[in-house]
Structures are given as structure tokens and as C-alpha cells.
Write an enzyme that holds these catalytic residues in place. Structure first.
Site, PDB file in Angstrom:
ATOM      1  N   GLN A 129      -5.535  -1.806   8.329  1.00  0.00           N
ATOM      2  CA  GLN A 129      -6.116  -2.871   7.498  1.00  0.00           C
ATOM      3  C   GLN A 129      -6.800  -3.941   8.355  1.00  0.00           C
ATOM      4  O   GLN A 129      -7.743  -4.576   7.904  1.00  0.00           O
ATOM      5  CB  GLN A 129      -5.021  -3.535   6.633  1.00  0.00           C
ATOM      6  CG  GLN A 129      -4.511  -2.678   5.497  1.00  0.00           C
ATOM      7  CD  GLN A 129      -3.287  -1.879   5.888  1.00  0.00           C
ATOM      8  OE1 GLN A 129      -3.096  -1.533   7.065  1.00  0.00           O
ATOM      9  NE2 GLN A 129      -2.451  -1.549   4.923  1.00  0.00           N
ATOM     10  N   ARG A 172       4.341  -0.310  -6.540  1.00  0.00           N
ATOM     11  CA  ARG A 172       4.714  -0.544  -5.137  1.00  0.00           C
ATOM     12  C   ARG A 172       5.905  -1.492  -5.140  1.00  0.00           C
ATOM     13  O   ARG A 172       5.928  -2.445  -5.924  1.00  0.00           O
ATOM     14  CB  ARG A 172       3.549  -1.144  -4.341  1.00  0.00           C
ATOM     15  CG  ARG A 172       2.448  -0.144  -4.049  1.00  0.00           C
ATOM     16  CD  ARG A 172       1.417  -0.707  -3.075  1.00  0.00           C
ATOM     17  NE  ARG A 172       1.853  -0.618  -1.690  1.00  0.00           N
ATOM     18  CZ  ARG A 172       1.180  -1.177  -0.668  1.00  0.00           C
ATOM     19  NH1 ARG A 172       0.075  -1.866  -0.892  1.00  0.00           N
ATOM     20  NH2 ARG A 172       1.611  -1.033   0.576  1.00  0.00           N
ATOM     21  N   LYS A 174       3.323  -6.899   6.309  1.00  0.00           N
ATOM     22  CA  LYS A 174       2.923  -5.603   6.878  1.00  0.00           C
ATOM     23  C   LYS A 174       3.706  -5.288   8.144  1.00  0.00           C
ATOM     24  O   LYS A 174       3.887  -6.159   9.000  1.00  0.00           O
ATOM     25  CB  LYS A 174       1.418  -5.653   7.171  1.00  0.00           C
ATOM     26  CG  LYS A 174       0.831  -4.410   7.779  1.00  0.00           C
ATOM     27  CD  LYS A 174       1.123  -3.156   7.008  1.00  0.00           C
ATOM     28  CE  LYS A 174       0.702  -3.213   5.572  1.00  0.00           C
ATOM     29  NZ  LYS A 174       1.317  -2.161   4.718  1.00  0.00           N
ATOM     30  N   ASP A 184       4.203 -10.563   1.697  1.00  0.00           N
ATOM     31  CA  ASP A 184       4.340  -9.814   0.443  1.00  0.00           C
ATOM     32  C   ASP A 184       5.531 -10.280  -0.379  1.00  0.00           C
ATOM     33  O   ASP A 184       5.622  -9.986  -1.572  1.00  0.00           O
ATOM     34  CB  ASP A 184       4.474  -8.322   0.725  1.00  0.00           C
ATOM     35  CG  ASP A 184       3.116  -7.744   1.061  1.00  0.00           C
ATOM     36  OD1 ASP A 184       2.634  -7.983   2.185  1.00  0.00           O
ATOM     37  OD2 ASP A 184       2.517  -7.098   0.186  1.00  0.00           O
ATOM     38  N   GLY A 227      -2.933  -5.630  -0.899  1.00  0.00           N
ATOM     39  CA  GLY A 227      -2.792  -7.067  -0.671  1.00  0.00           C
ATOM     40  C   GLY A 227      -1.997  -7.626  -1.832  1.00  0.00           C
ATOM     41  O   GLY A 227      -2.372  -7.405  -3.004  1.00  0.00           O
TER      42      GLY A 227
HETATM   43  O1  MRU Z   1      -0.022  -2.484   2.373  1.00  0.00           O
HETATM   44  P1  MRU Z   1      -0.959  -3.641   2.118  1.00  0.00           P
HETATM   45  O2  MRU Z   1      -2.295  -3.459   2.745  1.00  0.00           O
HETATM   46  O3  MRU Z   1      -1.032  -3.999   0.663  1.00  0.00           O
HETATM   47  O4  MRU Z   1      -0.265  -4.856   2.853  1.00  0.00           O
HETATM   48  C1  MRU Z   1      -0.854  -6.121   2.774  1.00  0.00           C
HETATM   49  C2  MRU Z   1      -0.167  -7.134   3.605  1.00  0.00           C
HETATM   50  O5  MRU Z   1       0.833  -6.868   4.229  1.00  0.00           O
HETATM   51  C3  MRU Z   1      -0.693  -8.539   3.560  1.00  0.00           C
HETATM   52  O6  MRU Z   1      -0.422  -9.189   4.758  1.00  0.00           O
HETATM   53  C4  MRU Z   1       0.020  -9.248   2.400  1.00  0.00           C
HETATM   54  O7  MRU Z   1      -0.236  -8.632   1.182  1.00  0.00           O
HETATM   55  C5  MRU Z   1      -0.186 -10.687   2.295  1.00  0.00           C
HETATM   56  S1  MRU Z   1      -1.818 -11.285   2.310  1.00  0.00           S
HETATM   57  C6  MRU Z   1      -2.493 -11.423   0.912  1.00  0.00           C
END
Ligand code: MRU
Length: 342
Positions: free
Chosen positions: A187, A86, A239, A228, A49
């Protein structure tokens, strides 16, 4: 000092995280003792996240600097390694830049520590602001679809898109949430479904390929997703699967809203074309793995493409809630985000 949130804690000077790979069946807290341990944890999505990654990175750097009494040079090297953990969630780079900038003072260890703690508290506040502002977009009786996990597990506050949903619920709006399971790492199915049931908010879990049909049946009035990275022209990365949901919204005439803190804006990124998209290991698509066990359904020789994120262009976005403000597509196209940085 103690800090507490759903997935990250600092207690008696020990930093620990809730292992999100094991949820929802196992709740296991891991003590994080070094920057390199945190990098491994972030890469494995035990911490995930965008906002949570930023806070976790800042605190791990500050904690290690304090424990090991680092020289500035060592701190900067650790910060550089952390930056690479990341590539898509810009909160990571923003948080690392902030603690690195704080390191330029004479008592650098305290300055870095104070900045990391400030980033934690700021995230809690921004989640509250976003949640309240975005909840205004939700009406009594709405069916709301969401993708991935954007709640207390993705931040140190109440979340981004999921905060909109929980605020609307708190305001006694009767709503129903459709949760995309979010392949390949689930997720939505593992984390959002868990958070919603903990909060007692009614929801229905669907697999990602059901979203279009559910929309065609009139069950979804609005879509809320997190992000993100927000580019200056209003394009966003989120995502993988978010783009498909936005395309479906366009066809079905359903408003598509993005909710994110200002720490997710990248002022150096003119448009979605410049957002780096993380590619992950092929085995994540050939099968699944978690506290439920491990299954592989595709042969190990299968060619796999595994982008962890996709880009949704501003043309498909009805509006973005940033902190306490709402920017419509028209505002975004008129350069509203650029003006925030002038
Ligand atoms: O790969 P992840 O689980 O870190 O991806 C998370 C997401 O895509 C969320 O939608 C994103 O971080 C925004 S919400 C806080």
C-alpha cells in the site's frame, strides 16, 4: 445527489469505487450494484483503509435498501453480512451500527440513506480537522516516515496521517516523506507514493526493512501512521509493520504519532489484546500480484503466517490525534479516551 472523493463516488444514483488493486498503473472505476458485491470488493482490498471501508459499507447498504425496497429483516441480514467483511477496522462495525440504528424509524429507507450520506460528509470534515491538528506537530525541514496508505485513498477526505503531511506541505513547510513500501500488499509503494506524487510532495520510497537504517542516519524526525482500531487504553492496531516502526522509534528517540478519527475508536475494546487481527491468504506472502503482473518466489508448500495488522502498545506511542484533539501518552494512560465516552 452526487458524492465525490478520490476513491468513491455516487453519481446519478450509481455507487462506484476506484479499484485500488490496480493502482498506480491503471485507474479503473467499478460500479457497485449490491451489498454482496461491496463485501467482495472490501475483502479483495479494492476498497481499503479503515474510514473508507466504513463509508463504502454504509452507502452500499443504504443504496441496496433503496433500490430493492428491502424489508427491515432483509436489511438487518445484509448489515450482518457486511459487518463480517473485514474484522480489524472498527470503522466498518461503527458505520454498520449507525445505519442499523437509523433503520429503527418508520421511514427507514430514507433514514438509512441520510445516515450513510452523513457518515460520508463527517469523514471529510474529520480528515480536515485531524490533518490541521496533526500538521502542528510537523516542523519546517522535518523528515517524516509513514507506513501503509492513509490518504485520500483510505478515506473520503484528505486522509489521516497523510492529511497531516499534506496540511504541513500546504502550510509551506519544507518536508521530506519516507514511504515504507508496506509488505505484503504494498500500500505504501503503490498508493502512498502515487498520492504524494500527485500532490507534488517530495518523498523517497524505501522497503520496510530499511526504516531502521534510514532513522540511524538522522533522516527521520517524526513518524506518522493511521490506525484501524484505537483501544480505550491507547493501544492501536494498524497495518502490520507499524509495531516494528514504533520499536525503532523508541530506540532512535523519534516521536511516533498516530492520527485517526473518533470513528476508529472502539469503546468496547479495553486494550490492544482484545483487537481481532485479520489473517489473510498465504499466497500474498509467497509472492505479489497487481496491475504490474504476478510473481511467486516461494514454493506453494511454504508455511506462511499472514497477519494483516499488528498492535502497537500505548507505551510506544508519543501521542494520538483524534479529530481536532491531541492526546499525549500521559493523557492516554490517564484514561482520556474513556472520558470521551462517559
Ligand atoms: O489493509 P488496509 O490497506 O485496509 O490497511 C489500511 C491501514 O492499515 C491504514 O493505515 C488504516 O486503515 C488507517 S488510515 C486511514
Amino acid at each position: 445527489m452526487n458524492l465525490d472523493s478520490l476513491a468513491l463516488r455516487l453519481q446519478n444514483d450509481q455507487l462506484s469505487i476506484l479499484d485500488q488493486q490496480l493502482l498506480p498503473f491503471e485507474k479503473k472505476w467499478l460500479t457497485v450494484k449490491s451489498v454482496d458485491e461491496m463485501i467482495t470488493i472490501i475483502k479483495a482490498l479494492k476498497v481499503r483503509g479503515a474510514p473508507l471501508i466504513g463509508v463504502a459499507a454504509a452507502l452500499a447498504l443504504a443504496d441496496e435498501a433503496r433500490q430493492k425496497k428491502y424489508s427491515i429483516g432483509q436489511f438487518q441480514q445484509a448489515a450482518e453480512r457486511m459487518r463480517q467483511a473485514r474484522p480489524t477496522a472498527v470503522n466498518l462495525m461503527n458505520a454498520v451500527d449507525r445505519v442499523t440504528a437509523a433503520a429503527k424509524t418508520s421511514d427507514y429507507i430514507s433514514a438509512v440513506w441520510n445516515e450513510a450520506v452523513a457518515i460520508f460528509h463527517e469523514d471529510v470534515e474529520l480528515c480536515e480537522k485531524m490533518g490541521r491538528r496533526a500538521a502542528e506537530l510537523i516542523n519546517e525541514g522535518d523528515g517524516v516516515l509513514t507506513h501503509c496508505n492513509t490518504g485520500g485513498l483510505a478515506t473520503v477526505g484528505r486522509g489521516t496521517a497523510l492529511a497531516a503531511i499534506s496540511c504541513a506541505w500546504e502550510q509551506k513547510k519544507s518536508i521530506h516523506v519516507y514511504v515504507d513500501e508496506t509488505r505484503p500488499l504494498l500500500q505504501g509503494g503503490r498508493l502512498t507514493a502515487w498520492e504524494l506524487s500527485e500532490m507534488g510532495i517530495p518523498y523517497t520510497l524505501i522497503s520496510d526493512n530499511m526504516a531502521g537504517w534510514v532513522m540511524s542516519q538522522g533522516k527521520v524526525q517524526k513518524v506518522f501512521v493511521g490506525t484501524d482500531r484505537i483501544a480505550m487504553n491507547g493501544d492501536i492496531a494498524n497495518k502490520v509493520g507499524t509495531y516494528s516502526v514504533a520499536v525503532l522509534c523508541k530506540y532512535h528517540n523519534i516521536p511516533f504519532y498516530v492520527v485517526g478519527p473518533s470513528t476508529t475508536i472502539d469503546p468496547h475494546c479495553p486494550s490492544g489484546r482484545e483487537i481481532p487481527i485479520e489473517e489473510r491468504a498465504p499466497h500474498e506472502v509467497r509472492g505479489v500480484e497487481g496491475s504490474f503482473g504476478k510473481v511467486q518466489w516461494a514454493s506453494p508448500e511454504s508455511q506462511v503466517y499472514n497477519p494483516a495488522f499488528d498492535v502497537t502498545p500505548v507505551d510506544l506511542i508519543t501521542g494520538i490525534v483524534v479529530d481536532g484533539d491531541y492526546f499525549s501518552q500521559t493523557d492516554l494512560k490517564a484514561g482520556a479516551l474513556r472520558r470521551l465516552f462517559n
